[in-house]
Scaffold this active site. Structure first.
Site, mmCIF file in Angstrom:
data_model
loop_
_atom_site.group_PDB
_atom_site.id
_atom_site.type_symbol
_atom_site.label_atom_id
_atom_site.label_comp_id
_atom_site.label_asym_id
_atom_site.label_seq_id
_atom_site.Cartn_x
_atom_site.Cartn_y
_atom_site.Cartn_z
ATOM 1 C CG HIS A 1 4.044 -0.120 -0.938
ATOM 2 N ND1 HIS A 1 3.265 -0.020 0.198
ATOM 3 C CD2 HIS A 1 5.306 -0.360 -0.498
ATOM 4 C CE1 HIS A 1 4.036 -0.175 1.263
ATOM 5 N NE2 HIS A 1 5.283 -0.396 0.874
ATOM 6 C CG PHE A 2 -3.186 -2.248 -1.325
ATOM 7 C CD1 PHE A 2 -3.763 -1.088 -1.805
ATOM 8 C CD2 PHE A 2 -4.026 -3.244 -0.832
ATOM 9 C CE1 PHE A 2 -5.137 -0.914 -1.798
ATOM 10 C CE2 PHE A 2 -5.407 -3.093 -0.827
ATOM 11 C CZ PHE A 2 -5.952 -1.920 -1.313
ATOM 12 C CB ALA A 3 1.405 -2.387 2.918
ATOM 13 N NE ARG B 1 0.287 9.527 19.808
ATOM 14 C CZ ARG B 1 0.602 9.055 18.604
ATOM 15 N NH1 ARG B 1 1.849 8.780 18.311
ATOM 16 N NH2 ARG B 1 -0.325 8.920 17.702
ATOM 17 C CG ASP C 1 -7.095 6.574 8.378
ATOM 18 O OD1 ASP C 1 -7.535 5.555 8.963
ATOM 19 O OD2 ASP C 1 -5.938 6.986 8.533
ATOM 20 C CD GLU D 1 5.470 7.385 23.578
ATOM 21 O OE1 GLU D 1 6.056 8.389 23.109
ATOM 22 O OE2 GLU D 1 5.044 7.318 24.743
ATOM 23 N NE ARG D 2 -1.634 5.239 16.821
ATOM 24 C CZ ARG D 2 -1.829 4.125 16.121
ATOM 25 N NH1 ARG D 2 -2.566 3.160 16.613
ATOM 26 N NH2 ARG D 2 -1.273 3.966 14.921
ATOM 27 C CB THR E 1 -2.378 9.108 -0.278
ATOM 28 O OG1 THR E 1 -2.242 7.773 -0.780
ATOM 29 C CG2 THR E 1 -3.813 9.543 -0.454
ATOM 30 C CB SER F 1 -5.778 3.113 7.340
ATOM 31 O OG SER F 1 -4.402 3.362 7.539
ATOM 32 C CG HIS F 2 -2.380 0.864 5.199
ATOM 33 N ND1 HIS F 2 -2.759 2.105 5.640
ATOM 34 C CD2 HIS F 2 -2.319 0.944 3.855
ATOM 35 C CE1 HIS F 2 -2.900 2.924 4.603
ATOM 36 N NE2 HIS F 2 -2.644 2.243 3.510
ATOM 37 C CB ALA G 1 -0.759 9.976 3.955
HETATM 38 P P1 NDP Z 1 -1.172 9.305 10.830
HETATM 39 O O1 NDP Z 1 -1.564 10.692 10.504
HETATM 40 O O2 NDP Z 1 -2.103 8.487 11.632
HETATM 41 O O3 NDP Z 1 0.220 9.280 11.587
HETATM 42 C C1 NDP Z 1 1.357 9.830 10.987
HETATM 43 C C2 NDP Z 1 2.535 9.743 11.925
HETATM 44 O O4 NDP Z 1 2.339 10.686 12.991
HETATM 45 C C3 NDP Z 1 2.688 8.387 12.600
HETATM 46 O O5 NDP Z 1 4.051 8.102 12.712
HETATM 47 C C4 NDP Z 1 2.030 8.580 13.956
HETATM 48 O O6 NDP Z 1 2.543 7.734 14.965
HETATM 49 C C5 NDP Z 1 2.377 10.022 14.246
HETATM 50 N N1 NDP Z 1 1.413 10.676 15.088
HETATM 51 C C6 NDP Z 1 0.060 10.669 14.971
HETATM 52 N N2 NDP Z 1 -0.492 11.431 15.930
HETATM 53 C C7 NDP Z 1 0.531 11.928 16.670
HETATM 54 C C8 NDP Z 1 0.602 12.765 17.815
HETATM 55 N N3 NDP Z 1 -0.480 13.279 18.387
HETATM 56 N N4 NDP Z 1 1.837 13.047 18.310
HETATM 57 C C9 NDP Z 1 2.931 12.552 17.742
HETATM 58 N N5 NDP Z 1 2.933 11.750 16.667
HETATM 59 C C10 NDP Z 1 1.736 11.444 16.133
HETATM 60 O O7 NDP Z 1 -0.815 8.499 9.481
HETATM 61 P P2 NDP Z 1 -1.381 8.716 8.031
HETATM 62 O O8 NDP Z 1 -2.858 8.716 8.142
HETATM 63 O O9 NDP Z 1 -0.740 9.859 7.394
HETATM 64 O O10 NDP Z 1 -0.892 7.372 7.310
HETATM 65 C C11 NDP Z 1 -1.439 6.135 7.729
HETATM 66 C C12 NDP Z 1 -0.756 5.005 7.012
HETATM 67 O O11 NDP Z 1 -1.150 4.981 5.650
HETATM 68 C C13 NDP Z 1 0.766 5.040 6.992
HETATM 69 O O12 NDP Z 1 1.243 3.831 7.528
HETATM 70 C C14 NDP Z 1 1.140 5.159 5.523
HETATM 71 O O13 NDP Z 1 2.312 4.473 5.147
HETATM 72 C C15 NDP Z 1 -0.070 4.505 4.876
HETATM 73 N N6 NDP Z 1 -0.206 4.917 3.490
HETATM 74 C C16 NDP Z 1 0.207 4.060 2.505
HETATM 75 C C17 NDP Z 1 0.132 4.428 1.188
HETATM 76 C C18 NDP Z 1 0.654 3.534 0.112
HETATM 77 O O14 NDP Z 1 0.620 3.921 -1.050
HETATM 78 N N7 NDP Z 1 1.138 2.352 0.406
HETATM 79 C C19 NDP Z 1 -0.414 5.723 0.780
HETATM 80 C C20 NDP Z 1 -0.781 6.566 1.895
HETATM 81 C C21 NDP Z 1 -0.701 6.156 3.206
HETATM 82 P P3 NDP Z 1 1.737 6.392 15.398
HETATM 83 O O15 NDP Z 1 1.954 5.437 14.291
HETATM 84 O O16 NDP Z 1 2.377 5.991 16.675
HETATM 85 O O17 NDP Z 1 0.295 6.781 15.571
HETATM 86 O O1 PYC Z 2 -4.311 4.835 2.397
HETATM 87 O O2 PYC Z 2 -3.818 6.356 0.903
HETATM 88 C C1 PYC Z 2 -3.838 5.184 1.290
HETATM 89 C C2 PYC Z 2 -3.265 4.140 0.410
HETATM 90 C C3 PYC Z 2 -3.038 4.205 -0.909
HETATM 91 C C4 PYC Z 2 -2.502 2.997 -1.289
HETATM 92 C C5 PYC Z 2 -2.427 2.219 -0.188
HETATM 93 N N1 PYC Z 2 -2.889 2.939 0.847
#
Ligand code: NDP
Ligand code: PYC
Length: 342
Positions: free
Chosen positions: A125-127, A308, A193, A312-313, A165, A52-53, A185
């Site tokens: 921040h978009f990452a 896990r 996503d 770790e993934r 988010t 997603s990023h 998030a």
């Molecule tokens: P996920 O729900 O995919 O994952 C959240 C965390 O939970 C991760 O550390 C992940 O580890 C862990 N995880 C996932 N599944 C399991 C499991 N079954 N058991 C144990 N741990 C687990 O992430 P989000 O969808 O919430 O966020 C995705 C990305 O979006 C993030 O990197 C976030 O920073 C980014 N984001 C950025 C924004 C911005 O404004 N810049 C805004 C919102 C989100 P793993 O990584 O190993 O899968």
């Molecule tokens: O995935 O929610 C998100 C997000 C917002 C800004 C950057 N990523």
């Protein structure tokens, strides 16, 4: 000749992907250090399977730069305000170069005072957030970061979206292993996503979002088209999202997710908000055994059946990418190559 499926996958060396993304950023008006910082961040996300990023975000960066919403030439201004507090004005540019500019001072303060805060404002921040915290844990420090984004999440019990988010990322050293890292998030799903699901024509699980009438929907297009996301975990995720608004915006001097208006910049995608990073030196803690204590906790988690760890993934995907190259679709690679030359 048979048509190649859009999903055909290819591999590219991490350094080559980074160089390609760097060219795209420079080509679209960022100065070299900004391009380097964003290219490393985005290539790292793609390498770790944080899709997603990863390169999915590049068209959004490009359209944002073209819209004039973000300043790709901005030079962050670092302000040493107290023994444990550093402020950065990102100058309407990206947050990652602001962190890079303040990093050395932040670590110096954390090591001398035991804890230090970095408050970044006037930033985009978009990452993914984990690349901002993981390197601290790799050098033995504990780090927590929050960033707010753009209004698209309905606070628990409310009727309209207000919060972003708003992710929370945490990283801590762990003896004899990769650091412990989570990055999540505070919405039930990241906006990225939802976009990916909409693009693939997939339905979402229950409880992710509502349509423009405020009715629950599993259709990602209805969430994106005038609908909204929900916080994860009801009132608990909602409270964490509120905390992120307070720490990333009120404390830093940045915008709340609802405060900026990008309507005059068609193509703008990057939230203009703030970011907070707290760095702690665990060497100051009782007994100076933090990394070993982390290890003990992880061992006990495995002993009770955990298969896990968070993070770790990504570490596993990183290993595969390091051996085989970073995966992306042929279509994505061709689009990136075109963007680097356009
Ligand atoms: P996920 O729900 O995919 O994952 C959240 C965390 O939970 C991760 O550390 C992940 O580890 C862990 N995880 C996932 N599944 C399991 C499991 N079954 N058991 C144990 N741990 C687990 O992430 P989000 O969808 O919430 O966020 C995705 C990305 O979006 C993030 O990197 C976030 O920073 C980014 N984001 C950025 C924004 C911005 O404004 N810049 C805004 C919102 C989100 P793993 O990584 O190993 O899968
Ligand atoms: O995935 O929610 C998100 C997000 C917002 C800004 C950057 N990523």
């Amino acid at each position: 000749m048979s048509a190649r499926p859009d999903t055909a996958v290819t591999q590219i060396a991490f350094a080559d992907l980074q160089a390609l993304l760097h060219r795209i950023f420079v080509h679209n008006g960022t100065r070299d250090a900004v391009a380097a910082s964003l290219a490393y961040n985005c290539a790292s996300a793609q390498r770790d399977g944080a899709h997603s990023h990863g390169v999915f975000r590049i068209p959004g960066y490009v359209s944002t730069l073209a819209s004039g919403w973000v300043d790709g030439q901005a030079v962050p201004v670092v302000d040493d305000v107290a023994s444990g507090f550093v402020r950065v004005d990102a100058g309407g540019g990206f947050a990652q170069p602001a962190l890079a500019a303040a990093r050395e001072l932040l670590v110096k303060k954390a090591r001398s005072a035991g804890i230090a805060v970095l408050a970044i404002h006037n930033s985009h921040h978009f990452a993914a957030l984990w690349p901002d915290v993981e390197p601290f844990a790799e050098e033995g420090l504990v780090a927590l970061s929050v960033v707010n984004s753009m209004t698209c999440v309905v606070p628990h019990g409310a009727r309209q979206p207000l919060f972003g988010t708003n992710p929370i990322a945490f990283a801590a050293p762990c003896a004899e292993s990769d650091p412990i890292v989570f990055d999540m998030a505070t919405s039930a799903m990241a906006h990225g996503d939802v976009q990916i699901a909409a693009r693939k024509g997939e339905m979402l699980p229950d409880g992710i979002g509502v349509d423009s009438e405020g009715q629950p929907t599993r259709d990602p297009r209805k969430i994106l088209d005038g609908g909204a996301l929900l916080p994860f975990g009801g009132h608990k995720g909602s409270a964490l999202s509120m905390m992120v608004e307070l720490l990333a915006a009120a404390l830093t001097g940045g915008n709340f997710s609802f405060e900026f208006d990008w309507s005059q910049h068609p193509g703008a995608k990057t939230p203009w908000t703030g970011q907070l990073i707290i760095v702690i030196d665990p060497a100051k803690a009782e007994g100076n055994h933090f990394a070993e204590r982390s290890r003990q906790l992880v061992e006990q988690m495995h002993a009770v059946g955990l298969s896990r760890m968070p993070g770790e993934r990504r570490f596993r995907e990183r290993e595969v990418s390091d051996q085989e190259g970073v995966s992306l679709t042929v279509q994505e690679l061709e689009q990136l190559q075109a963007m680097a030359q356009a």
